[in-house]
Design an enzyme around this catalytic site. Structure first.
Site, PDB file in Angstrom:
ATOM      1  N   CYS A  68       0.832  -1.202   0.000  1.00 31.05           N
ATOM      2  CA  CYS A  68       0.000   0.000   0.000  1.00 31.05           C
ATOM      3  C   CYS A  68       0.871   1.258   0.000  1.00 31.05           C
ATOM      4  O   CYS A  68       1.415   1.617  -1.034  1.00 31.05           O
ATOM      5  CB  CYS A  68      -0.996  -0.051   1.146  1.00 31.05           C
ATOM      6  SG  CYS A  68      -2.388   1.099   0.940  1.00 31.05           S
ATOM      7  N   HIS A  91      -3.093  -5.249   1.139  1.00 31.11           N
ATOM      8  CA  HIS A  91      -2.500  -5.666   2.405  1.00 31.11           C
ATOM      9  C   HIS A  91      -2.578  -7.182   2.582  1.00 31.11           C
ATOM     10  O   HIS A  91      -3.523  -7.687   3.205  1.00 31.11           O
ATOM     11  CB  HIS A  91      -3.231  -4.991   3.572  1.00 31.11           C
ATOM     12  CG  HIS A  91      -3.080  -3.518   3.600  1.00 31.11           C
ATOM     13  ND1 HIS A  91      -2.048  -2.901   4.270  1.00 31.11           N
ATOM     14  CD2 HIS A  91      -3.828  -2.535   3.040  1.00 31.11           C
ATOM     15  CE1 HIS A  91      -2.163  -1.590   4.122  1.00 31.11           C
ATOM     16  NE2 HIS A  91      -3.230  -1.343   3.376  1.00 31.11           N
ATOM     17  N   GLU A 126      -0.871  -8.918   4.556  1.00 31.97           N
ATOM     18  CA  GLU A 126      -0.669  -9.202   5.981  1.00 31.97           C
ATOM     19  C   GLU A 126      -1.972  -9.176   6.767  1.00 31.97           C
ATOM     20  O   GLU A 126      -2.044  -9.706   7.877  1.00 31.97           O
ATOM     21  CB  GLU A 126       0.346  -8.214   6.589  1.00 31.97           C
ATOM     22  CG  GLU A 126      -0.170  -6.824   6.838  1.00 31.97           C
ATOM     23  CD  GLU A 126      -0.263  -5.903   5.620  1.00 31.97           C
ATOM     24  OE1 GLU A 126      -0.590  -4.714   5.808  1.00 31.97           O
ATOM     25  OE2 GLU A 126      -0.018  -6.365   4.480  1.00 31.97           O
TER      26      GLU A 126
END
Length: 191
Positions: free
Chosen positions: A74, A169, A171
């Protein structure tokens, strides 16, 4: 892990789960002691300002030029872009990716969403991607390669040498393949 602002803990958990040793980088001497760097999502203008105040902008650029593997998500994609289509006043990037990025391409935070993406280089299983005020690659130069596109055709993941960046994202969705690819680059560079 560039630990100035943003989603540091989420990346740390992901990397820890993959067996990596995570060091928080806030000063140039800490950067000098790592083999790779994750630039997390957050606010790209804030991360850029804090990096400049900490004296990290130049050392990160030198590390990129020397081939240090980096993963940007991002805001990290924005900061690794060579240019920005819609830069905030005075905003600098670290550069390294032969791309022009456009910030907040998917709208405001209230328009955040998750979707599945085909990423052929990551296998047949689709990638679950969380977009939060995500950027896109507005222009792809000849040195960079597109890894993933949104359903509307816009580029949302790129790679160039040891640099890997996503507009989303991984994660946050438990998607490990980008972090695994990054760690593979770190191991290869250290060998």
């Amino acid at each position: 892990m560039l630990a100035l602002q943003g989603g540091v803990r989420e990346h740390e958990r992901m990397l820890d789960g993959l067996g990596a040793t995570v060091v928080r980088v806030r000063r140039p001497e800490e950067l000098a002691g790592v083999d790779g760097l994750v630039i997390p999502g957050g606010e790209s203008t804030v991360i850029a300002r804090l990096a400049a105040l900490a004296g990290l902008t130049g050392p990160i650029r030198v590390a990129i030029g020397a081939g240090m593997p980096m993963l940007g998500t991002c805001a990290g994609l924005i900061l690794l872009a060579d240019a920005l289509e819609d830069a905030a006043a005075g905003q600098e990037t670290f550069g390294g990716l032969d791309i022009v990025a456009r910030r907040n391409a998917f709208g405001a935070q209230t328009e955040s969403f998750e979707t599945l993406l085909d990423v052929p280089d990551m296998g047949e299983e689709p990638v679950r991607a969380a977009f939060i005020r995500g950027p896109v690659v507005a222009s792809l130069g000849p040195a960079a390669s597109a890894l993933a596109r949104h359903d509307d055709g816009r580029i949302v993941a790129v790679e160039q040498g040891a640099l890997l960046a996503t507009a989303f994202h991984p994660e946050l969705t438990g998607e490990t393949r980008f972090h695994e690819r990054f760690l593979g680059q770190v191991r290869a560079a250290a060998a």
